[in-house]
Design a protein around this motif. Structure first.
Motif, PDB file in Angstrom:
ATOM      1  N   ALA A 116       0.874  -1.316  -0.065  1.00  0.00           N
ATOM      2  CA  ALA A 116       0.098   0.034   0.080  1.00  0.00           C
ATOM      3  C   ALA A 116       0.981   1.273   0.155  1.00  0.00           C
ATOM      4  CB  ALA A 116      -0.976   0.098   1.391  1.00  0.00           C
ATOM      5  N   LEU A 117       1.844   1.234   0.673  1.00  0.00           N
ATOM      6  CA  LEU A 117       2.935   2.379   0.862  1.00  0.00           C
ATOM      7  C   LEU A 117       3.400   2.551  -0.589  1.00  0.00           C
ATOM      8  CD1 LEU A 117       4.102   4.588   2.344  1.00  0.00           C
ATOM      9  CD2 LEU A 117       6.055   2.925   3.319  1.00  0.00           C
ATOM     10  N   VAL A 118       3.716   1.473  -1.014  1.00  0.00           N
ATOM     11  CA  VAL A 118       4.610   1.672  -2.529  1.00  0.00           C
ATOM     12  C   VAL A 118       3.454   2.363  -3.479  1.00  0.00           C
ATOM     13  CG1 VAL A 118       5.350   0.592  -4.562  1.00  0.00           C
ATOM     14  CG2 VAL A 118       6.331   0.076  -2.304  1.00  0.00           C
ATOM     15  N   LEU A 119       2.100   1.918  -3.379  1.00  0.00           N
ATOM     16  CA  LEU A 119       1.220   2.174  -4.453  1.00  0.00           C
ATOM     17  C   LEU A 119       0.896   3.578  -4.243  1.00  0.00           C
ATOM     18  CD1 LEU A 119      -1.095  -0.792  -4.730  1.00  0.00           C
ATOM     19  CD2 LEU A 119       0.255   0.190  -6.537  1.00  0.00           C
ATOM     20  N   HIS A 120       0.534   4.176  -2.813  1.00  0.00           N
ATOM     21  CA  HIS A 120       0.467   5.458  -2.414  1.00  0.00           C
ATOM     22  C   HIS A 120       1.494   6.411  -3.115  1.00  0.00           C
ATOM     23  CE1 HIS A 120      -1.075   8.717  -0.081  1.00  0.00           C
ATOM     24  NE2 HIS A 120      -0.010   8.878   0.297  1.00  0.00           N
TER      25      HIS A 120
END
Length: 95
Positions: free
Chosen positions: A25-29
């Motif tokens: 999720a952090l990467v996508l964000h």
């Protein structure tokens, strides 16, 4: 991710109890909300290396499992045949 009061610092921390899912999720964000699956795998691997963690050979398959397990959180914006993944708009925008 937590702050000094042990409160979640990301809007999805309470929904994602899996540390790998949180990394995804952090990467996508950071990528603006969506990215190709291979880019996510490479970025998560880089994050793990920066933290001094080992990167398992099965990281890609584990990330695909995370995408599938959290289908209410991660979506395929271009349809089921696509390798692009995104954070669901209602999660990303807090709706």
């Amino acid at each position: 991710m937590t702050n000094t009061n042990d409160q979640p610092t990301s809007p999805w921390a309470e929904k994602l109890d899996d540390p790998l899912a949180h990394d995804v999720a952090l990467v996508l964000h950071r990528m603006g909300g969506s990215a190709h699956q291979d880019i996510v795998v490479n970025c998560v691997a880089a994050m793990k290396r920066q933290r001094g963690e080992s990167v398992a050979q099965d990281l890609k398959s584990r990330i695909i499992e995370v995408f599938e397990r959290y289908r209410d959180f991660f979506i395929r914006p271009f349809g089921e045949g696509s390798l692009r993944w995104a954070i669901a708009p209602e999660v990303l925008h807090g709706a």
